[in-house]
Structure formats: C-alpha cells, structure tokens
Enzyme design. Structure first.
Site, short mmCIF file in Angstrom:
data_model
loop_
_atom_site.label_atom_id
_atom_site.label_comp_id
_atom_site.label_asym_id
_atom_site.label_seq_id
_atom_site.Cartn_x
_atom_site.Cartn_y
_atom_site.Cartn_z
N SER A 108 5.81 -5.34 -1.05
CA SER A 108 5.79 -3.95 -1.49
C SER A 108 6.11 -3.00 -0.33
CB SER A 108 4.43 -3.64 -2.13
OG SER A 108 4.41 -2.37 -2.73
N ALA A 109 5.14 -2.26 0.19
CA ALA A 109 5.40 -1.37 1.33
C ALA A 109 5.90 -2.15 2.53
CB ALA A 109 4.13 -0.60 1.69
N HIS A 112 8.88 -3.38 -7.02
CA HIS A 112 8.27 -3.01 -8.32
C HIS A 112 9.30 -2.35 -9.24
CE1 HIS A 112 4.41 -3.59 -6.23
NE2 HIS A 112 4.80 -2.69 -5.33
N GLY A 165 0.86 -1.17 0.00
CA GLY A 165 0.00 0.00 0.00
C GLY A 165 0.89 1.22 0.00
N GLU A 182 8.96 -7.21 -10.63
CA GLU A 182 7.72 -7.89 -10.28
C GLU A 182 7.91 -9.41 -10.33
OE1 GLU A 182 6.28 -5.65 -8.86
OE2 GLU A 182 4.44 -5.13 -9.95
#
Length: 241
Positions: free
Chosen positions: A126-127, A163, A93, A198
């Site tokens: 991710s985050a 990413h 997020g 990715e």
C-alpha cells in the site's frame, strides 16, 4: 545505478478478504526472501502512528513462517540498521506521513542506494508500494501532513495506484471515479500508472517485472489509453525509462 540488483515485491495491500494479515501473499514473500536467504526482516512502521503495535502485527504474521521481525523505529541509528538489514518491509498506512518521515530521517537516498545498487530486498504494501515508485501523486490517501516533495524512492520509474477499484456501474454515486482521477494525473504528467487491484502485486527482479496474484491489473498509459494485464504477465517494459 545497477538496477539489475533489484529484488522487490510491491503489494497492493497486506490484507485481503478471506485471509489473515499477509496470508494471501505468503508464497510470494517466501519466494522473495529465499532468493536472498533472508531470515530477519527490518520493518518500517512510519505510515501509522503506533509503531510498536504495527511492528507487533507484522511480527505475529511473519514469525510463525520462520522470519524474525525488527522495527526500524527501535534502532538508535536508522541508517546503520538499514545498511545491516537483510530485507526491509515498508508497511501501509498514510503515504504522506510515511514519505515525510523518510525525508526527515534522511533515509530516502540511502534506501534508494541500498536497493538499486546493493540489492537490499524490499517489500512494500500500500503506502510502502507508493513510496517505492517515482512519486506519490497517485496515492488514495488524504495529505494529513506535508512532505517536502511528492518525489519518492524511485525504485521503479513509473507510478502505482494500490487498492485500485473499478467503478460500480450500478451505483447511483455520480462523483469522480478512480479512473478519472488517475486519468487526470496522466494528462498532466504523461506517465504510466499501474492500477493494482486488491490481492495483486508486482515482483521485480533486476530488469524483469511480473504481475502476481489472482486478478488483472490495469495500466493507464501515457497516451491516455488503458490496458488490462492478466496474472503472470510480463510487465518488464515498464522498467525502461
């Protein structure tokens, strides 16, 4: 600290084209959980606004594989919940929102202690991967909120760019590329940054780190040079501060 206790999986992303949520990483997640006989995962949903919906998404993915999922936001005592957890999964997020919430709840030092000293299994996506590193300077997110510091959990002593995206040489876009932004960070901090494309992830077991997935990762070295590493490469040297 006893860094030999580390049991981490740091994912570039939870979604990959052609797969359902977390499906591309199923084998990696199950290997991670089996290493510590994990049956219940404590999910940290703070990087998105709707914590209940986010937790339900993770539960829908992991429950069919045999894992129960609980949301940290539902616990009256987050610190106690973390101490009693078998594993935590910190979702993606907005990285700034996530780190700010972890500091506000006074969970940063606790998570660091539990993971590095007591071997609490940690999954980041991710985050959640960004905050596992030394700082969040190399996130791709916009700073929609202001955490007290960019310094993060420090579960690994370098930075990651989830990413990571290669420049499109055929594009007419002439703005900054991802490489240029990361190179700028390196020029100021002389700190390595691992660009995770990715579908790739980093598995950390104690003092061993291995690149997983189907694509290469790109390392931006402190001297300004770059190196490509293939899947299954040993990246343990990055753990040596």
């Amino acid at each position: 600290m006893n860094n030999g206790a580390r049991n981490l999986l740091l994912l570039s992303s939870s979604r990959l084209h052609g797969y359902g949520y977390l499906e591309h990483a199923r084998a990696q997640l199950e290997d991670l959980f089996k290493a510590k006989n994990v049956k219940t995962v404590l999910f940290v949903p703070y990087a998105l606004r709707d914590h209940d919906k986010y937790t339900a998404t993770v539960r829908a993915a992991l429950q069919p594989w045999g894992y129960a999922v609980e949301g940290l936001h539902t616990k009256p005592d987050p610190g106690r919940a973390l101490r009693e957890a078998q594993a935590i999964f910190v979702g993606g997020g907005n990285t700034f929102v996530l780190l700010k919430q972890l500091y506000e709840l006074q969970l940063v030092e606790l998570i660091r202690q539990l993971v590095l000293e007591e071997g609490l299994t940690y999954v980041g996506s991710s985050a959640g991967t960004n905050v596992a590193t030394r700082s969040i300077h190399t996130t791709n997110d916009m700073p929609v909120v202001q955490p007290p510091t960019f310094e993060a959990l420090g579960l690994v002593p370098f930075n990651i760019n989830p990413h990571y995206l290669d420049a499109d040489l055929s594009s007419q876009h002439k703005g900054e590329t991802r490489d240029e932004r990361i190179e700028e960070f390196v020029s100021y901090h002389a700190r390595p940054v691992l660009g995770l494309r990715e579908g790739t992830s980093l598995r950390v077991q104690g003092d061993q780190a291995t690149l997983l997935g189907e694509r290469n990762a790109k390392l931006f070295k402190p001297d300004g040079s770059t190196v490509e590493y293939e899947p299954q490469s040993d990246l343990s040297f990055l753990l040596k501060e």
